[in-house]
Design a protein around this motif. Structure first.
Motif, PDB file in Angstrom:
ATOM      1  N   ARG A  79      -7.109  -6.226 -10.943  1.00 40.11           N
ATOM      2  CA  ARG A  79      -6.755  -5.503  -9.768  1.00 40.11           C
ATOM      3  C   ARG A  79      -7.218  -4.265  -9.513  1.00 40.11           C
ATOM      4  O   ARG A  79      -7.639  -3.464 -10.425  1.00 40.11           O
ATOM      5  CB  ARG A  79      -5.266  -5.722  -9.337  1.00 40.11           C
ATOM      6  CG  ARG A  79      -4.487  -4.909 -10.424  1.00 40.11           C
ATOM      7  CD  ARG A  79      -2.852  -5.100 -10.067  1.00 40.11           C
ATOM      8  NE  ARG A  79      -2.345  -4.965  -8.925  1.00 40.11           N
ATOM      9  CZ  ARG A  79      -1.084  -5.006  -8.744  1.00 40.11           C
ATOM     10  NH1 ARG A  79      -0.262  -5.343  -9.454  1.00 40.11           N
ATOM     11  NH2 ARG A  79      -0.639  -4.574  -7.285  1.00 40.11           N
ATOM     12  N   LYS A  80      -6.932  -3.614  -8.350  1.00 39.31           N
ATOM     13  CA  LYS A  80      -7.544  -2.088  -7.901  1.00 39.31           C
ATOM     14  C   LYS A  80      -6.279  -1.615  -7.048  1.00 39.31           C
ATOM     15  O   LYS A  80      -5.798  -2.184  -6.197  1.00 39.31           O
ATOM     16  CB  LYS A  80      -8.722  -2.163  -7.340  1.00 39.31           C
ATOM     17  CG  LYS A  80      -9.343  -1.208  -7.342  1.00 39.31           C
ATOM     18  CD  LYS A  80     -10.749  -1.030  -6.727  1.00 39.31           C
ATOM     19  CE  LYS A  80     -11.689   0.029  -6.947  1.00 39.31           C
ATOM     20  NZ  LYS A  80     -12.971  -0.041  -6.277  1.00 39.31           N
ATOM     21  N   VAL A  81      -5.764  -0.518  -7.642  1.00 40.24           N
ATOM     22  CA  VAL A  81      -4.466   0.089  -7.062  1.00 40.24           C
ATOM     23  C   VAL A  81      -4.796   1.446  -6.654  1.00 40.24           C
ATOM     24  O   VAL A  81      -5.408   2.369  -7.166  1.00 40.24           O
ATOM     25  CB  VAL A  81      -3.445   0.190  -8.319  1.00 40.24           C
ATOM     26  CG1 VAL A  81      -2.189   0.856  -7.525  1.00 40.24           C
ATOM     27  CG2 VAL A  81      -3.098  -1.279  -8.941  1.00 40.24           C
ATOM     28  N   SER A  82      -4.544   1.833  -5.303  1.00 36.17           N
ATOM     29  CA  SER A  82      -4.875   2.910  -4.820  1.00 36.17           C
ATOM     30  C   SER A  82      -3.738   3.844  -4.848  1.00 36.17           C
ATOM     31  O   SER A  82      -2.524   3.679  -5.361  1.00 36.17           O
ATOM     32  CB  SER A  82      -4.500   2.781  -3.136  1.00 36.17           C
ATOM     33  OG  SER A  82      -4.440   3.953  -2.348  1.00 36.17           O
ATOM     34  N   ILE A  83      -4.243   5.207  -5.336  1.00 34.61           N
ATOM     35  CA  ILE A  83      -3.260   6.127  -5.735  1.00 34.61           C
ATOM     36  C   ILE A  83      -3.411   7.658  -4.866  1.00 34.61           C
ATOM     37  O   ILE A  83      -3.019   8.379  -5.134  1.00 34.61           O
ATOM     38  CB  ILE A  83      -3.569   6.851  -7.219  1.00 34.61           C
ATOM     39  CG1 ILE A  83      -4.891   7.273  -7.342  1.00 34.61           C
ATOM     40  CG2 ILE A  83      -3.106   5.624  -8.092  1.00 34.61           C
ATOM     41  CD1 ILE A  83      -5.532   7.646  -8.853  1.00 34.61           C
ATOM     42  N   GLY A  84      -3.851   7.118  -3.577  1.00 35.00           N
ATOM     43  CA  GLY A  84      -3.863   8.363  -2.599  1.00 35.00           C
ATOM     44  C   GLY A  84      -4.921   9.220  -2.676  1.00 35.00           C
ATOM     45  O   GLY A  84      -5.867   8.904  -3.626  1.00 35.00           O
ATOM     46  N   SER A  85      -5.103  10.406  -1.861  1.00 37.17           N
ATOM     47  CA  SER A  85      -6.164  11.171  -2.052  1.00 37.17           C
ATOM     48  C   SER A  85      -5.658  12.684  -1.545  1.00 37.17           C
ATOM     49  O   SER A  85      -4.322  12.531  -1.070  1.00 37.17           O
ATOM     50  CB  SER A  85      -7.459  10.846  -1.126  1.00 37.17           C
ATOM     51  OG  SER A  85      -7.119  11.479   0.139  1.00 37.17           O
ATOM     52  N   LYS A  86      -6.456  13.557  -1.671  1.00 37.81           N
ATOM     53  CA  LYS A  86      -5.812  15.097  -0.883  1.00 37.81           C
ATOM     54  C   LYS A  86      -6.116  15.178   0.414  1.00 37.81           C
ATOM     55  O   LYS A  86      -5.717  16.198   1.020  1.00 37.81           O
ATOM     56  CB  LYS A  86      -6.565  16.004  -1.692  1.00 37.81           C
ATOM     57  CG  LYS A  86      -8.166  16.134  -1.482  1.00 37.81           C
ATOM     58  CD  LYS A  86      -8.879  17.117  -2.280  1.00 37.81           C
ATOM     59  CE  LYS A  86     -10.303  17.279  -2.047  1.00 37.81           C
ATOM     60  NZ  LYS A  86     -11.155  18.087  -2.734  1.00 37.81           N
ATOM     61  N   TYR A  87      -6.342  14.076   1.099  1.00 37.03           N
ATOM     62  CA  TYR A  87      -6.727  14.279   2.416  1.00 37.03           C
ATOM     63  C   TYR A  87      -5.606  13.607   3.266  1.00 37.03           C
ATOM     64  O   TYR A  87      -4.865  13.071   2.807  1.00 37.03           O
ATOM     65  CB  TYR A  87      -8.317  13.557   2.885  1.00 37.03           C
ATOM     66  CG  TYR A  87      -9.292  14.369   2.135  1.00 37.03           C
ATOM     67  CD1 TYR A  87      -9.735  15.374   2.744  1.00 37.03           C
ATOM     68  CD2 TYR A  87      -9.834  13.548   1.099  1.00 37.03           C
ATOM     69  CE1 TYR A  87     -10.802  16.148   2.143  1.00 37.03           C
ATOM     70  CE2 TYR A  87     -11.053  14.258   0.571  1.00 37.03           C
ATOM     71  CZ  TYR A  87     -11.420  15.592   1.133  1.00 37.03           C
ATOM     72  OH  TYR A  87     -12.344  16.111   0.297  1.00 37.03           O
ATOM     73  N   PRO A  88      -5.402  13.909   4.575  1.00 38.54           N
ATOM     74  CA  PRO A  88      -4.532  13.368   5.661  1.00 38.54           C
ATOM     75  C   PRO A  88      -4.759  11.926   5.761  1.00 38.54           C
ATOM     76  O   PRO A  88      -5.806  11.255   5.453  1.00 38.54           O
ATOM     77  CB  PRO A  88      -4.754  14.145   6.800  1.00 38.54           C
ATOM     78  CG  PRO A  88      -5.502  15.207   6.639  1.00 38.54           C
ATOM     79  CD  PRO A  88      -6.518  14.893   5.619  1.00 38.54           C
ATOM     80  N   VAL A  89      -3.716  11.176   6.140  1.00 40.81           N
ATOM     81  CA  VAL A  89      -3.717   9.825   6.716  1.00 40.81           C
ATOM     82  C   VAL A  89      -3.866   9.840   8.011  1.00 40.81           C
ATOM     83  O   VAL A  89      -3.037  10.463   8.850  1.00 40.81           O
ATOM     84  CB  VAL A  89      -2.416   9.236   6.191  1.00 40.81           C
ATOM     85  CG1 VAL A  89      -2.298   7.869   6.632  1.00 40.81           C
ATOM     86  CG2 VAL A  89      -2.451   9.154   4.564  1.00 40.81           C
TER      87      VAL A  89
END
Length: 822
Positions: A635-645
């Motif tokens: 599996r691949k899990v998202s951990i976000g980023s420094k940019y807005p949503v």
């Protein structure tokens, strides 16, 4: 021919066995006390290991003559020359504490000479921060967390680790990893080549090879220790926060190294204390031994000690060799401590990376990385295992095998699946079946009970069923079934509903949900009014803010995660809506000047909805640019980023489909972000825009609802206007926009105010604003205190709207709501 092959094979075997000689030993100080995690290196060969927590080490080398060096932070480097022949070599080191000499230093205006050294190090800081712009290194990580003591019961439940051991001292966690850490400028990637977790054959151990660089101004150590980060002793502004004391110098490999004591100037600032060693003339870090304490801005843990040791490579560049973190915490009767060691070897300062190597996967566990044989670890482990660790692997591996047996799984189910009165009333009940990887959960009575003026006492118990469809623990494939039965004792209405969700996807998350039945809906289907808060207000304040209608419904939802940080979603829903009226006016306190309002959302509407049907289609796109991932084999899990949503949504109601009476089109767009400003705190914002393209036929539930809350006890601070009724700003305009901003100072300012700094109460402030076409405005600034007893928050809120009408009030609530996420 065969004899030649045999002789060749034997010759090769003899060549390889010539590398099997071991150098083993122990590292202590002059009094015989062990020096854990000391660095042992073969001078000029690029080989080395690290002693374990007992000071023991083991190093394999071919026959020959060698100079072996041993280092430990705060102790003199020692070198020994040895000859390795056919036999293993025993080599013990006894290190003396640094013999500090007070060398000739220039004292300016009575100033301690440490300040001149620190200023020079600060000046050189940007150079050394960027010295290694491109490199790769192999990193061995070992993480250990132990208990010294624990209570017999925790929140009324017996503390049982299910290991058959009643001893208070026990190993909670033990893992090892070997990874390749690659860096190219601001880009980095971790490839875990091997990993193991004690007692978890399929587990993936901790791999955190990132270097905690004290050349950065602001340092993040772990998670949740301090949202502001910690100030480096050689940060650009460090002289404003630290005092320094020169305690002498020592010499190592012909270089003079200054030993400087680091002392925080003020309590309650995020600061280190301890020692930092600076290389004379080069003004770079040689090593450090620093500690974080609760009095200096640390949260969660009681203490955290950090040691680092640097050394030069043959080309003159200095690299980190060892990094050790020692956390310790006492909480709720649990006394825990640990060590997390990183050993850095095999540096490559000119790596060649393939095109596309630095993608959005920042941490990757390679296939079969958790399936390495014991022989691999014996060959590649740079820190010898302690007996305690060997015993833990053996014991937990045996327990794991036992726990997989059908008899044990059945006994575990019997022990865990006991009915308890506290579970029924407060905590909920859970009945699992380990063999089938399934469980059934029943909501607690306290969660199922509520009260409102439409239904009277409401009892809405729910039962859910979960099943993991694959034997692999990391697999997403699962089935979730939920049922709920809602009954109002005053209006005698019974509303059953059910849903089924299937989740799947190896690399990206996907889900499909079907739901239907009969239910009670708030006019704002996002449920802005919490039933528990409303129950309290209704019974104690004679105010019922829960405005509801009843509907038979059917709904299908689908969501799919795709590359690039996109999540696509859509649903189709049918509702057969019916109005509801108040059926009771019971309250504990009957105020003469108050009476319950009718069951429709005043001032949005002064009549109830007619019975009608609605068929609605919705589509949405969620996008976060630059999103990063942790990749496991399954599996691949998202951990976000420094940019807005960014979120974009579209809703279309279609008339005459399945008897639908509504027809409209509306859109919404949202930008949100949480900005970590480090020492200055954290700034959160949310900008929303939306409106109707057409509104040929709409009913109250179809309006755009902007959340209001005029209760003293608020269920949510962010994303809500605090001084207006729930539906005060609901509308059907062509355009509206809202802005919610909130700044959490996280101790900035209040850590300098007597009383507040001791209590660790933090300042919070911000403002909410809206504009609704054709000319309706509202502004709501607020200021408050949070982290009150680590749980509560109190705000003073002021509101002003079109026409100059003002209002103000105090709002009280939970910092992190029990009623839902902020």
């Amino acid at each position: 021919m065969f004899n030649k092959i045999l002789l060749t094979f034997i010759s090769l075997l003899l060549c390889f066995t010539s590398f099997s000689q071991k150098i083993t030993g122990i590292v202590t100080d002059l009094a015989g006390n062990i020096l854990p995690f000391s660095t042992i290196q073969v001078k000029g060969k690029g080989l080395g290991v690290t002693a374990n927590a007992e000071g023991k080490f083991s190093l394999k080398v071919p026959k020959g003559s060698y100079t072996i060096s041993c280092q430990h932070v705060g102790y003199q480097l020692q070198e020994k020359s040895i000859i390795v022949d056919d036999a293993d070599v025993a080599l013990h080191f006894q290190l003396g504490q640094l013999q500090l000499t007070l060398s000739e230093v220039v004292i300016k205006k009575g100033e301690d000479p440490a300040y001149e050294i620190i200023r020079a190090a600060i000046k050189k800081r940007p150079q050394y921060k960027n010295e290694l712009k491109k490199f790769s290194t192999e990193v061995y990580t070992k993480g250990i967390f132990k208990l010294r003591d624990f209570p017999k019961k925790f929140f009324g439940q017996k503390v049982d680790f299910e290991d058959g051991d009643t001893a208070k001292r026990k190993m909670l966690y033990l893992s090892e990893s070997v990874a390749r850490f690659s860096v190219d400028g601001s880009k980095s990637k971790v490839e875990v080549l091997a990993t193991k977790v004690s007692g978890q054959t399929d587990g993936f151990g901790l791999s955190a090879p990132q270097i905690i660089s004290f050349y950065e101004n602001n340092i993040n150590v772990g998670q949740n220790l301090n949202p502001r980060g910690f100030i480096s002793p050689i940060a650009e502004n460090a002289l404003n926060f630290y005092r320094y004391k020169y305690e002498g110098a020592f010499f190592e490999n012909g270089k003079q190294i200054s030993h400087i004591k680091v002392i925080p100037k003020r309590k309650f600032e995020p600061l280190f204390s301890g020692y930092i060693n600076i290389v004379e003339d080069e003004w770079r870090i040689h090593s450090l031994d620093l500690t974080l304490l609760k009095d200096y801005g640390m949260q969660t843990l009681d203490t955290l000690k950090l040691e680092q040791l640097y050394s030069p490579l043959s080309n003159g560049a200095w690299v980190i060799r060892n990094q050790v973190i020692y956390p310790a915490v006492k909480m709720f009767g649990f006394d825990a401590f640990g060590s997390f060691v990183n050993v850095y070897t095999n540096y490559d300062l000119s790596p060649v990376y393939a095109k596309g190597f630095f993608d959005r996967t920042v941490l990757k566990y390679t296939d079969s990385s958790n399936k390495k044989a014991d022989s691999f670890w014996d060959e590649n482990r740079p820190i010898a295992l302690q007996k305690e660790e060997i015993d833990d692997y053996i014991k937990k591996d045996s327990l794991e095998s036992l726990r997989k047996s059908p008899a044990y799984l059945d006994s575990l189910d019997r022990r865990r699946n006991r009915f308890t009165l506290s579970g029924l009333l407060i905590g909920g009940l859970n009945f699992s079946k380990q063999k089938s990887r399934s469980s059934i959960s029943i909501s607690p009575v306290v969660e199922a009970l509520s009260y409102n003026t439409v239904e009277g006492i409401v009892f809405s118990p729910s039962v859910s069923y979960f099943k993991r469809l694959d034997t692999v623990a990391q697999s997403r494939r699962s089935l979730y079934v939920s049922t709920s039965l809602r009954y109002g004792f005053s209006n005698n209405h019974f509303n059953p509903k059910a849903s089924l969700t299937y989740r799947y996807g190896k690399k990206h998350f996907n889900s499909f949900t079907v739901s239907g039945g009969s239910d009670v809906f708030q006019f704002n289907n996002t449920n802005p009014v919490n039933p528990l808060v409303n129950t309290i207000n209704t019974l104690l304040s004679e105010v019922n803010r829960l405005k509801i209608y009843e509907a038979r419904f059917a709904r299908v939802d689908y969501s799919k995660e795709v590359k690039g940080g996109f999540l696509l979603s859509g649903n189709a829903e049918y509702q057969d809506r019916s109005p509801l009226e108040n059926t009771t006016d019971f309250t504990f306190r009957n105020y003469k000047d108050l009476s319950f309002e009718p069951n429709y959302p005043i001032p949005l509407s002064y009549t109830n909805i007619p019975k009608h049907q609605a068929f609605i289609l919705r589509a949405g796109i969620y996008w976060q640019p630059g999103i990063n991932y942790v990749e496991f084999p399954e599996r691949k899990v998202s951990i976000g980023s420094k940019y807005p949503v960014f979120r974009l949504g579209y809703t279309q109601a279609i008339k005459d489909v399945m008897g639908s009476d509504v027809q409209y089109s509306k859109w919404n767009f949202n930008i949100s972000d949480n900005l970590n400003l480090k020492l200055w705190g954290a700034f959160n914002y949310q900008v929303n825009m939306g409106g109707f393209f057409n509104r040929a036929a709409i009913q109250t539930p179809d309006f755009i609802h902007l959340r209001g809350s005029d209760t003293r006890l608020t269920a949510a601070f962010s994303g809500t206007f605090q001084l207006v009724p729930v539906y005060y700003f609901s509308h059907a305009s062509k355009f509206s926009t809202t802005i919610y901003t909130e700044h959490h100072f996280n101790g900035f300012i209040t850590n300098k105010i007597p009383g507040l700094k001791q209590l660790k109460w933090n300042l919070v402030g911000g403002a909410n604003a809206l504009y609704i076409q054709p000319g309706r405005y509202y502004l709501e600034p607020f200021v408050g205190l949070e982290n009150i007893f680590r749980l509560f928050r109190v705000d003073y809120v002021y509101g002003i709207e079109t026409g100059g009408k003002t209002r103000n009030a105090i709002r009280f609530g939970l910092q992190r709501s029990l009623f839902g996420n902020r």
